[in-house]
Motif scaffolding. Structure first.
Motif, PDB file in Angstrom:
ATOM      1  N   HIS A   1       0.812  -1.217   0.000  1.00 35.99           N
ATOM      2  CA  HIS A   1       0.000   0.000   0.000  1.00 35.99           C
ATOM      3  C   HIS A   1       0.851   1.275   0.000  1.00 35.99           C
ATOM      4  CE1 HIS A   1      -0.135  -0.730   4.615  1.00 35.99           C
ATOM      5  NE2 HIS A   1       0.796   0.165   4.379  1.00 35.99           N
TER       6      HIS A   1
ATOM      7  N   CYS B   1      -6.386  -1.835   2.029  1.00 31.97           N
ATOM      8  CA  CYS B   1      -7.139  -1.991   0.796  1.00 31.97           C
ATOM      9  C   CYS B   1      -8.360  -1.080   0.832  1.00 31.97           C
ATOM     10  CB  CYS B   1      -7.557  -3.442   0.627  1.00 31.97           C
ATOM     11  SG  CYS B   1      -6.163  -4.562   0.486  1.00 31.97           S
TER      12      CYS B   1
ATOM     13  N   PRO C   1     -11.155   0.699  -5.052  1.00 32.63           N
ATOM     14  CA  PRO C   1      -9.719   0.650  -5.314  1.00 32.63           C
ATOM     15  C   PRO C   1      -9.257   1.752  -6.253  1.00 32.63           C
ATOM     16  CG  PRO C   1     -10.866  -1.069  -6.519  1.00 32.63           C
ATOM     17  CD  PRO C   1     -11.866  -0.470  -5.586  1.00 32.63           C
TER      18      PRO C   1
ATOM     19  N   HIS D   1      -5.817  -1.656  -3.144  1.00 25.25           N
ATOM     20  CA  HIS D   1      -6.468  -2.705  -3.923  1.00 25.25           C
ATOM     21  C   HIS D   1      -7.757  -3.210  -3.302  1.00 25.25           C
ATOM     22  CE1 HIS D   1      -3.406  -3.535  -6.961  1.00 25.25           C
ATOM     23  NE2 HIS D   1      -2.489  -3.331  -6.023  1.00 25.25           N
ATOM     24  N   SER D   2      -8.572  -3.793  -4.142  1.00 21.78           N
ATOM     25  CA  SER D   2      -9.573  -4.785  -3.761  1.00 21.78           C
ATOM     26  C   SER D   2      -8.981  -6.147  -4.133  1.00 21.78           C
ATOM     27  CB  SER D   2     -10.878  -4.562  -4.531  1.00 21.78           C
ATOM     28  OG  SER D   2     -10.661  -4.788  -5.922  1.00 21.78           O
TER      29      SER D   2
ATOM     30  N   TYR E   1      -3.807 -11.049   2.816  1.00 19.93           N
ATOM     31  CA  TYR E   1      -3.741 -11.534   1.451  1.00 19.93           C
ATOM     32  C   TYR E   1      -2.802 -12.739   1.351  1.00 19.93           C
ATOM     33  CZ  TYR E   1       0.945  -9.593   0.836  1.00 19.93           C
ATOM     34  OH  TYR E   1       2.294  -9.344   0.968  1.00 19.93           O
TER      35      TYR E   1
END
Length: 306
Positions: free
Chosen positions: A200, A237, A241, A252-253, A298
């Motif tokens: 990120h 996230c 996104p 992100h997604s 993740y």
């Protein structure tokens, strides 16, 4: 691989960007992101300092604060200011991927190697060593050599640890990167890679280059006759996104992170499956990441065909 100079502009993450990370807020960053007292339960970290580093119990909190303040003067990351790293969340019972990694690393005859990217003082590496993983197969890296040095001071293991720690910028231009300690030390050696509070910090373009280079860290042939290559951790996230307003940082997604790794696969002739799920830890309010940011666990696992 695409040239770094064409893929990444001058806003890429690095030490120059860090200088402006909090400075643009005229002191607000220090006020919002720095606390004097440890706000978290830190029993695991305390255990590590008392039993691994042999620091007397009465001195533990003072030693934690001393090293944290030195680190804050190097770079003002929220996880430093808030002592977030003390929680060692990666080893909670709710973190199955780390437990799988530990089993893999401790298996009889294991030759698997573990790399921590963006490791800060590499406390994760120290806990793995403490619970019985062979430190000769543990590696850590960070942009700042100062953080790695502070790790030795925090854990008092310069003469005993056999882990390998390497400072370096994973976004160096191609030719310079190829000759760097990161590429020279890590390429083709790793089985499991952990990176938290890392992706990120970068733009989509930067993440593409980083992930291509991470793919090259893995041993060739993993998964053909055993466990596949695995990258895991957590990052911030968003259900919406995209890039944040203040910096070229892409949140992100699950779908966009899979898309990123699909592109990485095309560039490296590999295949990867992404899974993500919410992480039940507090998210600090941050001017940089935005109000919609949330913590997600993740896993990126190599898909081996045939």
């Amino acid at each position: 691989m695409a040239s770094i100079t064409s893929a990444i502009n001058t806003e890429k993450w690095g030490k120059e960007t860090e200088k402006h990370f909090g400075a643009i807020y005229d002191g607000v960053w220090d006020r919002d992101m720095y606390v004097d007292d440890i706000p978290w339960e830190n029993g695991r970290f305390r255990e590590l300092l008392e039993n691994y580093s042999k620091i007397p119990p009465s001195e533990v909190e003072a030693e934690i604060s001393r090293i944290r303040d030195k680190a804050w003067n190097v770079a003002k990351y929220p996880c430093i200011g808030f002592f977030a790293y003390l929680r060692l969340n990666e080893f909670d019972d709710s973190e199955p991927e780390m437990h799988k990694a530990v089993e893999r690393l401790k298996a009889p005859g294991s030759k698997d190697a573990f790399l921590e990217i963006g490791g800060f003082i590499c406390h994760t590496i120290r806990w793995l060593t403490y619970i019985g993983v062979d430190s000769e197969r543990l590696y850590g890296t960070d942009l700042h050599d100062e953080f790695l040095e502070l790790g030795y001071k925090q854990f008092r293991d310069r003469s005993t640890s056999k882990a390998t720690f390497v400072a370096g910028d994973i976004l160096l231009p191609d030719e310079e990167y190829a000759a760097s300690p990161l590429a020279q030390t890590f390429n083709g050696k790793m089985s499991v890679i952990h990176a938290s509070n890392f992706f990120h910090l970068f733009s989509w373009e930067s993440q593409l280059v980083i992930c291509e280079r991470i793919v090259r860290f893995f041993k060739p042939g993993l998964g053909a006759a055993g466990d596949p290559a695995v990258l895991f951790g957590y990052h911030r996230c968003s259900d919406s996104p995209g890039e944040t307003d203040k910096f070229r940082i892409y949140l992100h997604s699950e779908a966009t992170f899979q898309s990123l790794w699909d592109e990485v696969g095309k560039r490296t002739a590999t295949s990867w499956k992404v899974t993500m799920e919410p992480l039940p830890i507090p998210i600090l309010t941050s001017h940089v990441f935005g109000r919609e940011a949330k913590a997600m666990r993740y896993v990126v696992r190599q898909v081996v065909v045939g």
